[in-house]
Scaffold this active site. Structure first.
Site, PDB file in Angstrom:
ATOM      1  N   CYS A 194       1.337  11.944  -4.408  1.00  0.00           N
ATOM      2  CA  CYS A 194       1.181  12.273  -5.837  1.00  0.00           C
ATOM      3  C   CYS A 194      -0.250  12.661  -6.145  1.00  0.00           C
ATOM      4  O   CYS A 194      -0.795  12.307  -7.197  1.00  0.00           O
ATOM      5  CB  CYS A 194       1.598  11.117  -6.736  1.00  0.00           C
ATOM      6  SG  CYS A 194       3.311  10.704  -6.584  1.00  0.00           S
ATOM      7  N   ASP A 208      -8.632   5.368 -14.200  1.00  0.00           N
ATOM      8  CA  ASP A 208      -7.379   5.039 -13.527  1.00  0.00           C
ATOM      9  C   ASP A 208      -7.685   3.970 -12.482  1.00  0.00           C
ATOM     10  O   ASP A 208      -8.231   4.255 -11.424  1.00  0.00           O
ATOM     11  CB  ASP A 208      -6.815   6.296 -12.862  1.00  0.00           C
ATOM     12  CG  ASP A 208      -5.572   6.009 -12.042  1.00  0.00           C
ATOM     13  OD1 ASP A 208      -5.154   4.833 -11.970  1.00  0.00           O
ATOM     14  OD2 ASP A 208      -5.010   6.971 -11.473  1.00  0.00           O
ATOM     15  N   GLN A 263      -5.434   1.747  -8.229  1.00  0.00           N
ATOM     16  CA  GLN A 263      -5.775   1.323  -6.866  1.00  0.00           C
ATOM     17  C   GLN A 263      -6.960   0.373  -6.849  1.00  0.00           C
ATOM     18  O   GLN A 263      -7.356  -0.102  -5.777  1.00  0.00           O
ATOM     19  CB  GLN A 263      -6.104   2.542  -5.987  1.00  0.00           C
ATOM     20  CG  GLN A 263      -4.951   3.485  -5.756  1.00  0.00           C
ATOM     21  CD  GLN A 263      -3.850   2.887  -4.871  1.00  0.00           C
ATOM     22  OE1 GLN A 263      -4.060   1.883  -4.186  1.00  0.00           O
ATOM     23  NE2 GLN A 263      -2.686   3.491  -4.909  1.00  0.00           N
ATOM     24  N   LYS A 299       1.657  -2.703  -7.875  1.00  0.00           N
ATOM     25  CA  LYS A 299       0.690  -2.484  -6.794  1.00  0.00           C
ATOM     26  C   LYS A 299      -0.185  -3.699  -6.555  1.00  0.00           C
ATOM     27  O   LYS A 299      -1.035  -3.712  -5.676  1.00  0.00           O
ATOM     28  CB  LYS A 299      -0.207  -1.289  -7.121  1.00  0.00           C
ATOM     29  CG  LYS A 299       0.512   0.044  -7.064  1.00  0.00           C
ATOM     30  CD  LYS A 299      -0.476   1.193  -7.138  1.00  0.00           C
ATOM     31  CE  LYS A 299       0.183   2.449  -7.619  1.00  0.00           C
ATOM     32  NZ  LYS A 299       0.859   3.217  -6.568  1.00  0.00           N
ATOM     33  N   HIS A 301      -4.871  11.139  -9.185  1.00  0.00           N
ATOM     34  CA  HIS A 301      -3.420  11.049  -9.046  1.00  0.00           C
ATOM     35  C   HIS A 301      -2.799  11.970 -10.105  1.00  0.00           C
ATOM     36  O   HIS A 301      -3.380  12.162 -11.165  1.00  0.00           O
ATOM     37  CB  HIS A 301      -3.033   9.589  -9.294  1.00  0.00           C
ATOM     38  CG  HIS A 301      -1.609   9.244  -9.025  1.00  0.00           C
ATOM     39  ND1 HIS A 301      -0.613   9.438  -9.940  1.00  0.00           N
ATOM     40  CD2 HIS A 301      -0.995   8.681  -7.950  1.00  0.00           C
ATOM     41  CE1 HIS A 301       0.543   9.016  -9.445  1.00  0.00           C
ATOM     42  NE2 HIS A 301       0.336   8.550  -8.225  1.00  0.00           N
TER      43      HIS A 301
HETATM   44  C1  LIG Z   1      -4.547   6.126  -8.246  1.00  0.00           C
HETATM   45  C2  LIG Z   1      -3.200   5.974  -8.865  1.00  0.00           C
HETATM   46  N1  LIG Z   1      -3.032   6.216 -10.168  1.00  0.00           N
HETATM   47  C3  LIG Z   1      -1.850   6.082 -10.784  1.00  0.00           C
HETATM   48  C4  LIG Z   1      -0.737   5.705 -10.100  1.00  0.00           C
HETATM   49  C5  LIG Z   1       0.555   5.623 -10.836  1.00  0.00           C
HETATM   50  O1  LIG Z   1       1.042   4.323 -10.898  1.00  0.00           O
HETATM   51  P1  LIG Z   1       2.554   4.085 -11.277  1.00  0.00           P
HETATM   52  O2  LIG Z   1       3.364   4.864 -10.284  1.00  0.00           O
HETATM   53  O3  LIG Z   1       2.737   2.632 -11.093  1.00  0.00           O
HETATM   54  O4  LIG Z   1       2.747   4.544 -12.668  1.00  0.00           O
HETATM   55  C6  LIG Z   1      -0.849   5.428  -8.723  1.00  0.00           C
HETATM   56  C7  LIG Z   1       0.281   4.982  -7.923  1.00  0.00           C
HETATM   57  O5  LIG Z   1       1.081   5.767  -7.412  1.00  0.00           O
HETATM   58  C8  LIG Z   1      -2.106   5.572  -8.094  1.00  0.00           C
HETATM   59  O6  LIG Z   1      -2.267   5.350  -6.787  1.00  0.00           O
END
Ligand SMILES: Cc1ncc(COP(=O)(O)O)c(C=O)c1O
Ligand SMILES: Cc1ncc(COP(=O)(O)O)c(C=O)c1O
Lengths: 143, 402, 402, 143
Positions: B356, B193, B196, B219, B116
């Protein structure tokens, strides 16, 4: 249940499949504006050539959904040859129409009238306006 | 696991026609979480840490109880849990505090195209500033992270490995445990990370042995405005704070100040109090169902849908072997933003775009994709609706000339 | 302004015995704000910006509407409003992005001992890293910021002035407008900490002409987990982001990326959506009553209380001339933490400590203070209760031998 | 209405006004632990000297509220001369008593029993335990 026909009018599909005035030119007389919507990936560049208060040419290029790409093409045809004043009137009427604001219904939107259906799809209004906003930007540059 | 009962917990599902397949962007929220927020604001909605009166004491206890819940949720200790604004903020903290202060131009950072943006751009920044080299792990032909490919880029220079636990586009689960083991042999730290992963699979940071791990509340049935950074105690201890101010400090003089220990060192100002409590309630909810059950159910829905989707002509699926409830696909010749409006017309919420994660979208060599993601409140009937909507969408777009 | 009606809006005040005098730490929340959070989570609790389906569109519109509300609340424009985790985070953003990138060892930063830790420690850090000199504006005998004293430290080397709008311990209002004017003549920018100002007085950033200004939602009837940074457009434009990731970027390549314009450049990841909406509802509530009316009423309560408090022997008041609803005091010979427990026994919530402002506590040459702060939901009867509790507390502590 | 007498017992006030074993020493045989609660300003240092399994000396110094300062004094008196095993038992019983956990009621808390009233004031439990926690820390150091 799904009233998508309202959105995907024939005019729109026609311009999507066969865009007019597509492709940019290298010419100092043209003002160029690039607008992106990084979230949805729409990426449009519009060029205009103004002389003696008349829109002498409009060009566009880019990628995006059918609404976005077709509206660039429709815009180019609609505005080409108009006086700058009229072009601004049309643009304003079009944007106001899309966003459900009051607008001068006397103004002839020509083929752009096909986008009235977009009003039913608020999430797509941006797609239908991005090219027009870019055109507006080229005028600001010209000033 | 009674899906009908579960669905009743989600007020937004009172709209019976709604088919919500965008959990990977943000999950729906159960009434238990909403009620917890209300409880805080209605009963003891005051500041924490700062008062010694009773209401403030209750708020503080609840706030720290939420931290203990998060800790036990991933098998960490209390001091290892930092509350942040979200996963993105948590991942940035690792890069800004650990990365900027430990890396030099001779070091290497391994990242992947599955990341991401929030887990690759912070390391791009570290690379730009420190001169450390960003090294991309080559994905295999399916777009997966493999141990062999990881070994091919892991060197004595590797200082940080930034890797996603579950890809938000491909739905693949990365072999975190093996990656950590190999990375540690080289003396590198691993940032995971888990945005998910946390909502969908049991995470055990002791078993994984990862150094940092981040996820978001919104999430996983929790509120917006809160995320979690886990960091190993000994690492957090050496890391400088990156935000300075109220409540993170010990003594403050005009030209000099000292910090509290982790986690407080990294939590300046009034924290997201209601949000932490809400996240605690979300964790209760998830643990009550059981992460294993959740994962199993999601897979059931995904398998069912995938099978039917594969039978439809003109549908391109990008992650046929997905390990989770995430399916990325397109209708041939139809821009995903056109498609999404069709689904929206059927009250099916899905995401279209690059999610993203532009690097994997570029790796796939597409402009954007549609993404359906399944969760505990989805049903087999919804899968059917979805599949039938996909078919109709394809027919419609063909009919108007796409 | 009907206080009884206002009180009915605050569910926590169903406890009729509760006297809440800790608004300066965090305000209570009206039902309108709580309902707005519920509305989001129950009706359209999905992610913003990322979907093109209708629910996500509604959430996005609401989120950006909240930003417009904040903008008009302080007379700024949409692009000048950045949502953050809180005031502390907002003030840190200024120091990390503007400060670290524009200051060098030849520059000077003016700060004051009235600053909250969140507005002095970030600049200590900038000073440590860049070598810029931290210069303290000398307070006058009352502990106030005066223009004369400001002039005495303002030099051609001054690049940043970090000053609080309202002191959270002394309740003084700083002459921001004049400070800004003088600072600008020297080419310095001014960062204003309005955490204690925004809930209580009308702010007009065009009139003040300040460069940055920050405040928190939770102190102005809004939710936790949200704050605001205002920054002038031309300054924000030149400032680098300090967190990198989803939604703040434009194009992303493996080794290179570009950013969106402000405010999005500074808002990576899923934003505090519910919190922004709640803040919008709080602003509606405040504007409905009128900031002028709020300020007038607070002053009424404060004047009434101050008069009575002054008549009690053995009470030390540190800010007799306070400009707002904040009173800082001690019972002679009684540690504030002992005193606070007495008030708590009478269900009066107050704060004791250094209020995250150790420098002014040191300036006062005390260990800590008690602080009572008044707001729209307080009443004259509560002031009486408070005063009588102070008397009884003094008598009690005397009687047990303090 | 206000039951503060439960908290401010005579014993506590006595030790607050006339603290025993106060003041630190410079001696390598002493282990020193400094604990601070930056939020409320309590700031306590405790020293212990252990030899042959016996608490030979306990010293303390610092600033804070009456509960915090007095409890350091009471602790020093209570633990002085006890075997380390007994001292740990007393400390555990005291902390458990304060936090409303089960505790060995056979253990003689001596004057520290005056702090039972603190249980009614959850926000003050920390004040009453900080010195004891510091003592605990000195034992860990000794190991
Ligand atoms: C794999 C992953 N990492 C990081 C994020 C970032 O999370 P947040 O938007 O809650 O900061 C997301 C969500 O968009 C994600 O799917
Ligand atoms: C003057 C002042 N500045 C900044 C802050 C920090 O606000 P927050 O804790 O919401 O980040 C506060 C509140 O404690 C304050 O009173």
């Amino acid at each position: 249940m799904n009233n998508m026909e309202v959105l995907y009018r024939q005019v729109i599909m026609d311009h999507y499949k066969n865009p007019r005035n597509k492709g940019l030119v290298q010419d100092e007389l043209y003002k160029t504006i690039h607008i992106k919507n990084p979230t949805c990936g729409d990426d449009i560049t519009v060029q205009s050539k103004i002389s003696n208060g008349v829109v002498e040419d409009v060009r566009h290029d880019g990628t995006g959904c059918s609404i976005c790409c077709s509206s660039a093409s429709v815009m180019s045809e609609t505005l080409l040859g108009k006086s700058v004043d009229d072009a601004i009137k049309i643009k304003d009427a079009y944007i106001n129409m899309l966003t459900n604001k009051e607008y001068d219904e006397e103004v002839e939107l020509e083929e752009a009238v096909a986008y009235t259906g977009v009003r039913k799809f608020p999430a797509r209004i941006k797609c239908a306006s991005i090219a027009w906003k870019a055109f507006e930007g080229t005028l600001d540059e010209s000033e | 696991m009674d899906i009908n009962n579960i669905r009743k917990d989600f007020p937004i599902l009172e709209d019976k026609t709604l088919v919500y397949l965008d959990t990977a962007a943000s999950s729906l929220k159960p009434i238990q979480v909403i009620d917890k927020l209300d409880e805080y604001y209605k009963k003891y909605g005051v500041n924490v840490h700062r008062g010694v009166y009773n209401l403030s004491f209750i708020a503080t206890e609840q706030y720290e109880k939420a931290r203990r819940k998060v800790a036990s949720f991933i098998n960490a200790t209390f001091e290892e849990i930092i509350f942040t604004r979200g996963a993105s903020s948590a991942l940035n903290l690792v890069a800004s505090s650990y990365g900027l202060n430990n890396l030099t131009k001779d070091d290497e950072i391994i990242v992947t195209e599955l990341e991401h943006h929030s887990h690759v751009l912070p390391w791009q920044n570290v690379s730009n500033i420190t001169g450390a080299k960003l090294v991309y792990l080559p994905l295999d032909e399916e777009g997966r992270i493999t141990i062999d490919n990881f070994k091919s880029v892991l060197t004595d220079k590797t200082k940080v490995v930034a890797v996603t636990h579950v890809s938000n586009v491909m739905g693949y689960i990365s072999p975190i445990k093996e990656i950590v083991k190999l990375a540690h042999e080289k003396g590198a730290v691993v940032s995971v990370d888990a945005a998910q992963a946390a909502p969908h699979t049991k995470i055990d940071v002791i078993d994984l042995d990862c150094d940092f791990l981040a996820f978001s509340g919104h999430k996983m049935l929790g509120p917006t405005g809160i995320g979690v950074l886990f960091g190993k105690k000994n690492l957090l201890k050496e890391m400088p704070p990156i935000e300075f101010g109220g409540d993170m400090n010990d003594n403050v003089d005009k030209f000099d100040a000292s910090w509290k220990d982790a986690p407080y060192k990294f939590e300046t100002g009034t924290p997201p109090i209601a949000e932490a409590l809400g996240l605690g309630a979300a964790i209760d909810y998830l643990e009550n169902i059981g992460l294993e059950n959740i994962h199993k159910y999601e897979i059931e829905l995904k398998d069912y849908t995938m099978k039917k989707l594969k039978e439809i002509e003109d549908i391109e699926i990008y992650n046929l072997t997905t390990d989770t409830g995430i399916i990325s696909f397109n209708i041939k010749g139809v821009h995903p933003h056109d498609a999404i409006t069709y689904f929206d017309g059927d009250n099916i919420c899905m995401r279209a775009g690059h999610h993203c994660a532009q690097l994997v979208i570029k790796w796939l060599e597409v402009l954007a994709t549609l993404r359906a993601s399944f969760y505990i409140y989805n049903t087999i009937e919804e899968c059917d609706k979805f599949v039938s909507s996909v078919k109709q969408a394809r027919d419609f777009f063909k009919s108007v000339g796409f």
